[in-house]
Design a protein around this motif. Structure first.
Motif: not given
Lengths: 270, 270, 270, 270
Positions: D204-213
């Motif tokens: 799966y993946f992680q995106a950097w949003v809202n100041g976190r992964w």
């Protein structure tokens, strides 16, 4: 040897654009000593320094809209003689330092996974070590034609393996990909080079042989008189001199490198 | 030489599917005489014969849903000896027959436009003619590894130039692409081959040299004892043995080719 | 409608080079009548006419070394109104005329085999026929950005499907590939177009719907006022206006199309 | 929630082969607590632990020739509830933490540089932040078909953008590439997933949003009940569960994840 570097570039941006710059020579101690290093952005902006994943010196800033001029002035001192090759050996994959393993994996422009058979066909019979990486460079130099305009920023080592035409960036990518396909860690280096015509950024690569990162330049049949490293990374994607988070156009760019004549200091290294 | 061909294939289709078949040996007069040629579809369907753009013998039919069995039985007579090479010459592009010019252009799997530098590097110094095309085949045979499963239906000559692994289809595509990159007309041939293990369809190519289409087979270091042509085209896209306008699965396929023993006729050509 | 076509081009060749030209408007009877058609090569050379595989009008000649100027002057008469769409229907693959089947197969720049899922996702629910091909064009027009310099001669429909930027050639290739992925025969057309700025060659495509080849132009949201066909083929590889068997450079090119004002003839078709 | 992980795999190697393994669940403190974690290699070999560039837990060893069996047993404790989305915001490129910038750059399987126009077309009008990344996932989930065997280890986001078929790895790559094309840092995660049929590794993946992964899984229309992270990296090239410096074949593999039933501890987190 002491070198003066003078980079000038004219950019044009349609809107204020967050930008990362990687144009400063790295300070590597005795191997590459940074005597002076100044970056100017006109109109004036503060370009915040930081280190990226690879510890390369980077800057970032909000580029203003319109015409922007960059100037970078540096003086770099390099050791007079390169370290000799020493006893040639190449660590097998089990004994590579763990921090080199990243550089055995394929990357955006160096699809080593697809070039395993080609590497084995061409270099499988060559004894591992410095000489084998040099053989990779020699093959590229003999079989790939240097030509501006025949490749672009989308061109990868896979393309160059078949198309056999490109510029220094492409030569480096193919060298890296073939090394990795042989399980030799290899990484991309962006930098400055003495004697380039026209004066431009340069790209070459490093391979991990004899227990150290050694410079290789497949673009040139002869060793370069002087290479100044700016950044290392897995390939050109990691070492772009300017990364625009938005759009930016480079109108022109010149990267002059000249030998510093400093009689007072009695530089005897030439 | 007289050959018996026995093709059997089991297909499975989820729904009735318009299908084109190209499995019948071509009738080429003295060069390849078709003594017998029968195609069976079970459950029984009439497969309408037609000629495609290249005048290849084709059939089309609505394949029924479910399991379908194909059987093709033929006897083909080939001349005992291949025409000798004759005086080697190669027409320049200006004097090629106009009907061969199509085969100088790039196609789906033969991107000759991208391999011009590679072809020039490897074969630019070889004298044009039959021997140069043979040199292309010899190079492919020496530097590309034959391996099932390492390529698929998306693999093209461009891929094989870099990856250097594939099956007969890939060998043919690379040979064709390199010839075209040298301005030599080249076309794909699908067919049957005596002595293949396992017994399967075969692919090779023809190049226009010495004023005729000559067979070349880069897959084999030695000349094939007998090749039976089914279809010619620009590449495998034009010569698929089955084209499903929908979905069809090949469960298994066998294409046995054996030498016909016909004592009565006193075949003395062996 | 009557159109005057005036093509001028300046070429430069390092050596005498066999060259094929495809710049002459096709003579298609009532659908496109060629009143006048003259091709000049300076310095003077005879350019031998021939028909290619697709029966397109071609010329070939040995281009002299140095600067060469081409001029093509034609007057073409087109019917005043396009044939109406008629009852919309689309032949299934089983009932397509056999001569259209070639245009269901993938080609160099139209890898329809790779776009089957995309075509089914976007257009699988649209009723077959003229309207579905128009839906393909509308989608391309809405989602692909027209931009010079963002694509090159290596760019294919596969690239444009992902990159979504290109010129008329790329728009046509993507339209063709999506049609073929839906089992609709589609072919590339090179030609001239009234109203293009700057005046250049144009590319569009034809799909086989309603029992005939119908013109489609994904580059434009509105129907073109007039399209003049030069050549048809599987994609741009087959319809290049100039194919050099060697090297040739186009210094500049202009293809002006203007509406003929001929009061004397009482042309009432506008 | 507490999970038991049970990985079993059978490998076959033609020769002793240096190998890196990335199969161990990461110990991430409260976010993912590793209660138990044991790796067995049979025949017995010591697998030396190390941390790679991304600080992922890795092991390396010289795999013996012949049949090798791997077993990994772990118990992992995850927080009962995921952190809520919080106020949606997305840092612009200028204010991203410098350690996230690497994940804005293209990589081997995520050619974000080529998908800028596609991302802008599809998501340019969506408000930045968590919801936009979710919109990317929703689009992928709706328009890409999950199908084993339609992609392979060479398939990249560029391919999936056009071909629209693949497995979890491909879904993750396309999500990452589209995020990066929008200047959102995104990285690949390999791991284990509760409820997969058949029981296999997951990506799966992680995106950097809202100041976190934040975790995103484009493969599933619904949030996953539990994801256990093994490794993060730029794409699958960095997170392979086994990297052979030589050749190794995976005969079979099973990665079972079950909810731990531990009445004694009065687990009330479900």
């Amino acid at each position: 040897m002491r070198l003066n570097i003078h980079l000038t570039a004219a950019l044009s941006l349609p809107a204020p654009t967050p930008t990362t710059l990687m144009v400063e020579a790295a300070d590597l101690g005795a191997a590459q000593r940074l005597e002076e290093s100044r970056l100017y952005v006109t109109p004036f902006r503060v370009a915040e320094p930081f280190r990226d994943f690879y510890h390369n010196p980077c800057r970032r800033l909000l580029m203003p809209a319109g015409d922007v001029r960059l100037e970078y002035v540096a003086t770099v001192s390099l050791p007079g003689a390169r370290p000799a090759g020493g006893e040639a050996y190449e660590a097998d994959a089990l004994h590579l330092p763990t921090e080199t393993l990243l550089y055995t994996l394929p990357s955006r422009y160096c699809q080593s996974d697809l070039l395993v058979a080609m590497a084995a066909d061409l270099f499988g019979g060559v004894r591992p070590g410095f000489a084998r990486v040099q053989a990779v460079c020699d093959w590229i130099n003999a079989h790939v034609t240097y030509q501006y305009g025949a490749s672009d920023t989308g061109t990868s080592a896979y393309d160059t393996a078949a198309q056999r035409v490109g510029v220094c960036r492409d030569f480096a990518h193919l060298g890296i990909a073939l090394c990795r396909a042989l399980n030799v860690p290899a990484r991309y280096v962006s930098g400055y080079c003495l004697g380039l015509v026209p004066p431009d950024f340069h790209a070459y690569f490093q391979a991990w042989v004899n227990g150290r990162w050694a410079d290789f330049d497949a673009t040139s049949a002869l060793p370069r008189p002087a290479l100044v490293r700016v950044a290392v990374g897995r390939d050109a994607a990691d070492c772009a001199w300017a990364t625009f988070y938005g759009y930016g156009e480079t109108r022109w760019l010149s990267a002059e490198v000249t030998e510093a004549r400093d009689d007072a200091e009695g530089d005897t290294e030439t």
